[in-house]
Enzyme design. Structure first.
Site, PDB file in Angstrom:
ATOM      1  N   SER A 201      83.216  10.811  38.603  1.00 48.00           N
ATOM      2  CA  SER A 201      82.567   9.306  38.448  1.00 48.00           C
ATOM      3  C   SER A 201      83.187   8.744  37.157  1.00 48.00           C
ATOM      4  O   SER A 201      84.304   9.123  36.854  1.00 48.00           O
ATOM      5  CB  SER A 201      81.308   9.102  38.636  1.00 48.00           C
TER       6      SER A 201
ATOM      7  N   TYR B  74      86.186  -1.879  39.421  1.00 48.22           N
ATOM      8  CA  TYR B  74      86.049  -0.496  38.833  1.00 48.22           C
ATOM      9  C   TYR B  74      84.615   0.084  38.775  1.00 48.22           C
ATOM     10  O   TYR B  74      84.464   1.214  39.244  1.00 48.22           O
ATOM     11  CB  TYR B  74      86.973  -0.304  37.746  1.00 48.22           C
TER      12      TYR B  74
ATOM     13  N   LYS C  41      82.388   3.025  40.911  1.00 49.86           N
ATOM     14  CA  LYS C  41      82.153   4.259  40.363  1.00 49.86           C
ATOM     15  C   LYS C  41      80.478   4.148  40.510  1.00 49.86           C
ATOM     16  O   LYS C  41      79.945   5.217  40.815  1.00 49.86           O
ATOM     17  CB  LYS C  41      82.534   4.442  38.918  1.00 49.86           C
TER      18      LYS C  41
HETATM   19  N1  LIG Z   1      90.893   8.561  32.098  1.00 49.86           N
HETATM   20  C1  LIG Z   1      89.604   8.065  31.808  1.00 49.86           C
HETATM   21  O1  LIG Z   1      89.419   7.559  30.847  1.00 49.86           O
HETATM   22  C2  LIG Z   1      88.655   8.105  32.891  1.00 49.86           C
HETATM   23  C3  LIG Z   1      87.330   8.145  32.480  1.00 49.86           C
HETATM   24  C4  LIG Z   1      86.473   8.285  33.481  1.00 49.86           C
HETATM   25  C5  LIG Z   1      86.703   8.606  34.917  1.00 49.86           C
HETATM   26  N2  LIG Z   1      88.319   8.715  35.163  1.00 49.86           N
HETATM   27  C6  LIG Z   1      88.336   9.047  36.466  1.00 49.86           C
HETATM   28  O2  LIG Z   1      89.190  10.220  36.430  1.00 49.86           O
HETATM   29  C7  LIG Z   1      89.868  10.266  37.720  1.00 49.86           C
HETATM   30  C8  LIG Z   1      91.414  10.662  37.292  1.00 49.86           C
HETATM   31  O3  LIG Z   1      91.901   9.699  36.554  1.00 49.86           O
HETATM   32  P1  LIG Z   1      92.856  10.218  35.361  1.00 49.86           P
HETATM   33  O4  LIG Z   1      92.221   9.759  33.916  1.00 49.86           O
HETATM   34  O5  LIG Z   1      93.279  11.649  35.518  1.00 49.86           O
HETATM   35  O6  LIG Z   1      93.951   9.251  35.459  1.00 49.86           O
HETATM   36  P2  LIG Z   1      95.634   9.336  36.128  1.00 49.86           P
HETATM   37  O7  LIG Z   1      96.580  10.250  34.991  1.00 49.86           O
HETATM   38  O8  LIG Z   1      96.021   8.078  36.281  1.00 49.86           O
HETATM   39  O9  LIG Z   1      95.523  10.333  37.367  1.00 49.86           O
HETATM   40  C9  LIG Z   1      94.826   9.389  38.735  1.00 49.86           C
HETATM   41  C10 LIG Z   1      95.446  10.328  39.947  1.00 49.86           C
HETATM   42  O10 LIG Z   1      95.023   9.797  40.973  1.00 49.86           O
HETATM   43  C11 LIG Z   1      96.118   9.714  41.865  1.00 49.86           C
HETATM   44  N3  LIG Z   1      95.709   8.739  43.002  1.00 49.86           N
HETATM   45  C12 LIG Z   1      95.625   7.318  42.953  1.00 49.86           C
HETATM   46  N4  LIG Z   1      95.596   6.798  44.204  1.00 49.86           N
HETATM   47  C13 LIG Z   1      95.497   7.715  44.991  1.00 49.86           C
HETATM   48  C14 LIG Z   1      95.679   7.896  46.414  1.00 49.86           C
HETATM   49  N5  LIG Z   1      95.497   6.768  47.147  1.00 49.86           N
HETATM   50  N6  LIG Z   1      95.670   9.240  46.946  1.00 49.86           N
HETATM   51  C15 LIG Z   1      96.101  10.068  46.069  1.00 49.86           C
HETATM   52  N7  LIG Z   1      95.789  10.374  44.766  1.00 49.86           N
HETATM   53  C16 LIG Z   1      95.788   8.960  44.107  1.00 49.86           C
HETATM   54  C17 LIG Z   1      97.334   9.528  41.124  1.00 49.86           C
HETATM   55  O11 LIG Z   1      98.420   9.769  41.783  1.00 49.86           O
HETATM   56  P3  LIG Z   1      99.979   9.025  41.639  1.00 49.86           P
HETATM   57  O12 LIG Z   1     100.506   9.751  40.653  1.00 49.86           O
HETATM   58  O13 LIG Z   1     100.386   9.025  43.200  1.00 49.86           O
HETATM   59  O14 LIG Z   1      99.433   7.514  41.312  1.00 49.86           O
HETATM   60  C18 LIG Z   1      97.009  10.501  40.082  1.00 49.86           C
HETATM   61  O15 LIG Z   1      97.305  11.869  40.412  1.00 49.86           O
HETATM   62  C19 LIG Z   1      89.914   8.857  38.170  1.00 49.86           C
HETATM   63  O16 LIG Z   1      88.708   8.870  39.597  1.00 49.86           O
HETATM   64  C20 LIG Z   1      89.271   7.952  37.267  1.00 49.86           C
HETATM   65  O17 LIG Z   1      88.688   6.929  37.717  1.00 49.86           O
HETATM   66  C21 LIG Z   1      88.830   8.634  34.280  1.00 49.86           C
END
Ligand SMILES: NC(=O)c1ccc[n+]([C@@H]2O[C@H](COP(=O)([O-])OP(=O)(O)OC[C@H]3O[C@@H](n4cnc5c(N)ncnc54)[C@H](OP(=O)(O)O)[C@@H]3O)[C@@H](O)[C@H]2O)c1
Length: 285
Positions: free
Chosen positions: A137, A152, A156
């Site tokens: 989340s 977004y 979540k």
């Molecule tokens: N970064 C933050 O500040 C933060 C904070 C709180 C929560 N989150 C959550 O953490 C999770 C991971 O994000 P992250 O920070 O690691 O960002 P990230 O580096 O952008 O990674 C996101 C990943 O999700 C994949 N993805 C997107 N759409 C997809 C789909 N339809 N099927 C399969 N894979 C898909 C992307 O793949 P592609 O390479 O193919 O695009 C990438 O591997 C997300 O759910 C995000 O909401 C992030």
């Protein structure tokens, strides 16, 4: 018995680091991603370190892709012990400019994608009478902190409600469902953010506020954590016999959730506005 894990969205950020950490801890890990070309880095590490990690195709938006991946894992191992529902992105823009299709796309990945993958693993976990489903989340799933992230935040918040209910449904089969709530994390998240196609900074009545929010992001990112921190929390949670329901990650998330408990809704809203409009960030005296 070797545990078996499936992680979605492993091409970068939290999913990438979580897949690596689980495999480095001898959990047979399927690092899934929608585009297998992005798995080269992980495969090099597998060759060097000889860790139990396989890269597998899985697009959480696609029924067939999810079923193929889960069926392959069950055929190869006869079980799935851990699912990390991590794939996600953020859709940015004023609500006026977001089309219903864009909002649906946000939910398709962040919410329905998570449900699709969860539904695919439940029968196996139910039969084996064990399993842990880890839903990524966000701090933004507890507090609607920022403007222009309506879709977004909503996706979540939906994950949070879904998880709370599913926990009660699956406890009888010894299946845990938990929430990871990261604050700001330095990943590819901002680069992968999608913007409302109808938003035009040249003539939008929201441009000034959006500019201020962008500037405010920098103070928020000043207290950010790393994807490895989230991975460590996930590993700890899946190795615990009775995990908690929620795991905030990062000092900013812990601070903001603590503030949330103490303030009224109006005070909280003011506090959140100051964090980006006045560039105070989430952590302050
Ligand atoms: N970064 C933050 O500040 C933060 C904070 C709180 C929560 N989150 C959550 O953490 C999770 C991971 O994000 P992250 O920070 O690691 O960002 P990230 O580096 O952008 O990674 C996101 C990943 O999700 C994949 N993805 C997107 N759409 C997809 C789909 N339809 N099927 C399969 N894979 C898909 C992307 O793949 P592609 O390479 O193919 O695009 C990438 O591997 C997300 O759910 C995000 O909401 C992030």
């Amino acid at each position: 018995m070797t545990k078996v894990a499936l992680v979605t969205g492993s091409s970068s950020g939290i999913g990438y680091e979580t897949s690596l950490l689980l495999a480095r801890n001898q959990i047979a890990t399927y690092a899934s991603m929608r585009n297998l070309k992005k798995g080269q880095d992980l495969l090099k590490i597998v060759t060097n370190e000889k860790i139990p990690l396989k890269v597998i195709q899985l697009d959480v938006d696609d029924d067939k892709s999810v079923m193929n991946a889960v069926n392959t894992i069950v055929e190869e191992n006869g079980r799935i012990d851990i699912l990390v529902n991590n794939a996600g992105f953020d859709m940015f823009g004023p609500l006026e400019d977001l089309t219903i299709d864009e909002i649906k796309a946000q939910f398709e990945t962040n919410f329905f994608g998570l449900i699709r993958t969860t539904k695919a693993v439940i029968p196996t976990m139910r039969k084996q009478q064990s399993g842990t489903i880890v839903n990524i989340s966000s701090l933004g799933g507890r507090i609607g902190l920022m403007p222009f992230l309506t879709a977004y935040h909503a996706s979540k918040f939906a994950v949070e409600g879904f998880t709370e209910s599913l926990r009660q449904e699956l406890v009888q089969f010894n299946i845990d469902v938990i929430l990871i709530e990261p604050g700001a994390i330095r990943s590819n998240f901002i680069d992968n953010s999608k913007n409302a196609k109808n938003y035009n900074p040249e003539n939008s009545p929201y441009s000034n506020t959006i500019q201020k929010v962008f500037e405010g992001f920098e103070s928020i990112m000043g207290n950010s954590s790393h994807p490895e921190d989230v991975a460590e929390t996930i590993l700890k949670a899946v190795n615990t016999t009775t995990p908690d329901m929620r795991y905030p990650v990062g000092k900013d998330a812990e601070f903001a959730l603590n503030v949330r408990e103490k303030l009224s809704d109006k005070e909280m809203e003011k506090w959140a506005r100051e964090s980006y409009m006045d560039k105070k960030g989430f952590i302050r005296e």
